[in-house]
Design a protein around this motif. Sequence first.
Motif, PDB file in Angstrom:
ATOM      1  N   ASP A   1       0.831  -1.190   0.046  1.00  0.00           N
ATOM      2  CA  ASP A   1       0.067  -0.071  -0.223  1.00  0.00           C
ATOM      3  C   ASP A   1       0.728   1.355  -0.090  1.00  0.00           C
ATOM      4  OD1 ASP A   1      -2.329  -1.456   0.017  1.00  0.00           O
ATOM      5  OD2 ASP A   1      -2.587  -1.353   2.034  1.00  0.00           O
TER       6      ASP A   1
ATOM      7  N   ARG B   1      -5.719   6.487   1.291  1.00  0.00           N
ATOM      8  CA  ARG B   1      -4.484   5.632   1.951  1.00  0.00           C
ATOM      9  C   ARG B   1      -3.993   4.549   0.878  1.00  0.00           C
ATOM     10  NH1 ARG B   1      -7.029   2.594   7.257  1.00  0.00           N
ATOM     11  NH2 ARG B   1      -7.652   4.879   7.579  1.00  0.00           N
ATOM     12  N   ASN B   2      -4.885   3.907   0.209  1.00  0.00           N
ATOM     13  CA  ASN B   2      -4.697   3.268  -0.976  1.00  0.00           C
ATOM     14  C   ASN B   2      -5.997   3.320  -2.133  1.00  0.00           C
ATOM     15  OD1 ASN B   2      -6.918   1.612   0.064  1.00  0.00           O
ATOM     16  ND2 ASN B   2      -5.417   0.548   1.436  1.00  0.00           N
TER      17      ASN B   2
END
Length: 248
Positions: free
Chosen positions: A151, A172-173
């Motif tokens: 990630d 975040r991803n």
Amino acid sequence: MLQSHGQKVRLGPTLVLIKDATKRLVRKRAKHYDQRVKEARLKIWRVMDCICGKRLAAMLPELVPILQRHGQMKVDAETRDKLCQISAATIDRLLSAEKKKWALKGRSHTKPGTLLKQQIAIRTVSEWKDQPPGLVQIDLVAHEGGDAHGDFLQTLDVTDVGTAWTETQAVRNKAQKWVVEALEAIRRRFPFPWIGVHSDNGNEFINAHLVRFCHHHQIAFTRTRPYRRNDNCYVEQNNYSVVRRAVG
């Protein structure tokens, strides 16, 4: 005089000239721009954040005197004149090797979406002229630093086509949940309501979460043609100028 290989021309009673196409005179063109010009041009290009040759060529006649006046560049009159006369094509040609050093490899992380995309209408680049505020294009910019394993931070980039208003949000991803949450946060910050959302064919966008999001807010959802980045050109051009310049 000789147009084809092997052609013979008699120059005298005993002298015959035969053309040999494998033996050609290679004339070396004298270099007009010396090392001083190249170094100065490279410095200016970096100062201007590595812009393209067309933009740089138009700015050089005004930019060079300013840099000299503020002591940021010391060049003689001949070098200054050459810098101000250099063409955009020559700038791009001379900078080609330097640009390759800075080019990022494998920046695209878009993967094809599911069969759901067959239910989402396609909108092409020719259909974006004279649009009212509220039609936005969206894209994700990855900040993996050259290593796409695991990630890593993404930036959701949202650009309004009619006004060029742009908002960004860290993600975040590429999980669909985070993308939709970021879209909702940006939608609330926008100064006007959305009437349409347009994305590429990545599965971070072509999914049931985003379809429900658009349906709930009564927003039209369209997508690009496969492998046609120009269909999403308004947000694509901001991926560098707005996102990568600030984040990387």
